[in-house]
Write a protein that holds these residues in place. Sequence first.
Motif, mmCIF file in Angstrom:
data_model
loop_
_atom_site.group_PDB
_atom_site.id
_atom_site.type_symbol
_atom_site.label_atom_id
_atom_site.label_comp_id
_atom_site.label_asym_id
_atom_site.label_seq_id
_atom_site.Cartn_x
_atom_site.Cartn_y
_atom_site.Cartn_z
ATOM 1 N N LEU A 297 -11.592 12.189 -5.604
ATOM 2 C CA LEU A 297 -11.617 11.200 -6.679
ATOM 3 C C LEU A 297 -12.768 11.454 -7.644
ATOM 4 O O LEU A 297 -12.655 11.179 -8.841
ATOM 5 C CB LEU A 297 -11.716 9.795 -6.089
ATOM 6 N N ALA A 298 -13.868 11.963 -7.134
ATOM 7 C CA ALA A 298 -14.980 12.313 -8.019
ATOM 8 C C ALA A 298 -14.597 13.470 -8.938
ATOM 9 O O ALA A 298 -15.017 13.526 -10.095
ATOM 10 C CB ALA A 298 -16.210 12.676 -7.188
ATOM 11 N N ALA A 299 -13.778 14.399 -8.419
ATOM 12 C CA ALA A 299 -13.353 15.555 -9.215
ATOM 13 C C ALA A 299 -12.227 15.198 -10.179
ATOM 14 O O ALA A 299 -12.094 15.824 -11.235
ATOM 15 C CB ALA A 299 -12.907 16.689 -8.290
ATOM 16 N N TYR A 300 -11.423 14.192 -9.821
ATOM 17 C CA TYR A 300 -10.279 13.802 -10.646
ATOM 18 C C TYR A 300 -10.336 12.284 -10.906
ATOM 19 O O TYR A 300 -9.623 11.508 -10.265
ATOM 20 C CB TYR A 300 -8.971 14.184 -9.957
ATOM 21 N N PRO A 301 -11.171 11.867 -11.839
ATOM 22 C CA PRO A 301 -11.407 10.431 -12.036
ATOM 23 C C PRO A 301 -10.219 9.659 -12.591
ATOM 24 O O PRO A 301 -10.237 8.420 -12.590
ATOM 25 C CB PRO A 301 -12.583 10.405 -13.030
ATOM 26 N N GLN A 302 -9.175 10.335 -13.064
ATOM 27 C CA GLN A 302 -8.003 9.625 -13.597
ATOM 28 C C GLN A 302 -6.961 9.329 -12.504
ATOM 29 O O GLN A 302 -5.900 8.779 -12.791
ATOM 30 C CB GLN A 302 -7.353 10.435 -14.718
ATOM 31 N N VAL A 303 -7.270 9.709 -11.268
ATOM 32 C CA VAL A 303 -6.340 9.484 -10.159
ATOM 33 C C VAL A 303 -6.851 8.339 -9.285
ATOM 34 O O VAL A 303 -8.049 8.213 -9.041
ATOM 35 C CB VAL A 303 -6.165 10.754 -9.306
ATOM 36 N N LYS A 304 -5.921 7.507 -8.826
ATOM 37 C CA LYS A 304 -6.212 6.496 -7.812
ATOM 38 C C LYS A 304 -5.442 6.868 -6.546
ATOM 39 O O LYS A 304 -4.300 7.312 -6.622
ATOM 40 C CB LYS A 304 -5.787 5.108 -8.280
ATOM 41 N N VAL A 305 -6.065 6.696 -5.382
ATOM 42 C CA VAL A 305 -5.421 7.013 -4.107
ATOM 43 C C VAL A 305 -5.266 5.758 -3.283
ATOM 44 O O VAL A 305 -6.236 5.019 -3.072
ATOM 45 C CB VAL A 305 -6.216 8.075 -3.314
ATOM 46 N N GLU A 306 -4.029 5.502 -2.828
ATOM 47 C CA GLU A 306 -3.756 4.445 -1.850
ATOM 48 C C GLU A 306 -3.502 5.122 -0.512
ATOM 49 O O GLU A 306 -2.502 5.804 -0.343
ATOM 50 C CB GLU A 306 -2.527 3.634 -2.265
ATOM 51 N N LEU A 307 -4.413 4.944 0.447
ATOM 52 C CA LEU A 307 -4.312 5.574 1.759
ATOM 53 C C LEU A 307 -3.815 4.560 2.773
ATOM 54 O O LEU A 307 -4.465 3.541 3.021
ATOM 55 C CB LEU A 307 -5.664 6.141 2.183
ATOM 56 N N ASN A 308 -2.662 4.839 3.361
ATOM 57 C CA ASN A 308 -2.077 3.966 4.378
ATOM 58 C C ASN A 308 -2.213 4.634 5.735
ATOM 59 O O ASN A 308 -1.731 5.755 5.935
ATOM 60 C CB ASN A 308 -0.599 3.714 4.054
ATOM 61 N N LEU A 309 -2.876 3.959 6.677
ATOM 62 C CA LEU A 309 -3.143 4.544 7.983
ATOM 63 C C LEU A 309 -2.332 3.853 9.070
ATOM 64 O O LEU A 309 -2.409 2.633 9.229
ATOM 65 C CB LEU A 309 -4.636 4.440 8.326
ATOM 66 N N ASN A 310 -1.542 4.617 9.785
ATOM 67 C CA ASN A 310 -0.872 4.135 10.998
ATOM 68 C C ASN A 310 -0.404 5.332 11.801
ATOM 69 O O ASN A 310 -0.314 6.450 11.278
ATOM 70 C CB ASN A 310 0.289 3.193 10.661
ATOM 71 N N ASP A 311 -0.132 5.101 13.072
ATOM 72 C CA ASP A 311 0.202 6.201 13.979
ATOM 73 C C ASP A 311 1.694 6.344 14.233
ATOM 74 O O ASP A 311 2.095 7.098 15.113
ATOM 75 C CB ASP A 311 -0.542 6.011 15.312
ATOM 76 N N ARG A 312 2.530 5.631 13.486
ATOM 77 C CA ARG A 312 3.973 5.814 13.639
ATOM 78 C C ARG A 312 4.470 6.897 12.677
ATOM 79 O O ARG A 312 3.757 7.307 11.753
ATOM 80 C CB ARG A 312 4.712 4.507 13.377
#
Length: 293
Positions: free
Chosen positions: A115-130
Amino acid sequence: MDKLRAMEVFVATVDAGSFAAAATKLDLSAVMVGKHIQALETQLGARLLERTTRRHRLTEIGAAYLERCRDVLASVQAADGIADTLRAVPQGTLRVTAPVSFGAHRLTPIIGDYLAAYPQVKVELNLNDRLVDLAEEGFDCGVRMSHSIDEGLIARPLAASRMFAVASPGWVERHGMPAHPSELEKFPLLNFAVWGPRHAWRFTRGAEVVEVPVSGQFSTNNGQALLNAALAGMGVVMQADSLLAPAIAAGQVIPLLADWELPTRPVHLVRLPEARPSAKLRSFIDFVAARLG
């Protein structure tokens, strides 16, 4: 009839001044130019052009329709330009899914650098083990820790995940350090529920293979909860290095049976088979693979 194409032909005919000139500009025959305009007129139920042997003239309806056609074609061109821009410059929201422990401990710090390298991008990180269906749940990419990858996905291999069996120093002090995997069968083993109720830990040393059935009073589908249980002295846990490495380095848990190996788990970054992935997706996959490949 391709209406957008017919509109394009109509505008080009007016601008060029004749069917023949428009045909040359569009690489069509004059007859085909006439058919496009005739198809528009038939659909509208009105004449757009008054034709003579040498020239044509816009009707009142034709003049009004011409301006609307210009607006429509300009909007289409602008829409195409947006798509090209999004493919060229990483921007927009990227939805990523990953196993809980790997995502929290291994992937999140890398996302921060991305994100520091690409400031125009937003990341939504979804964490689960399924097992997550990328298409059904709307994810751009995901991390898979598995020996098998769906045929419908494109996979980028990352460094394999190494597994450790560990216990707290207090547990080792009470029960001693096991010298052989079979000794673990008499102790409570903390079960990762995602692997199923009849899972066994497979230890190898050279040609020798020992499988230890997992049995105990505690199981959970969360790796961090398993680690916390081990830290509390509840038993032995087997998990990936992405979760256990910090606790091992801090001396909070002790690796058991160091001269034996547990299976490594392949790790892949997967995406749907899009012919031209967006710049944000391409850049993210390349960035993660450079760090974890």
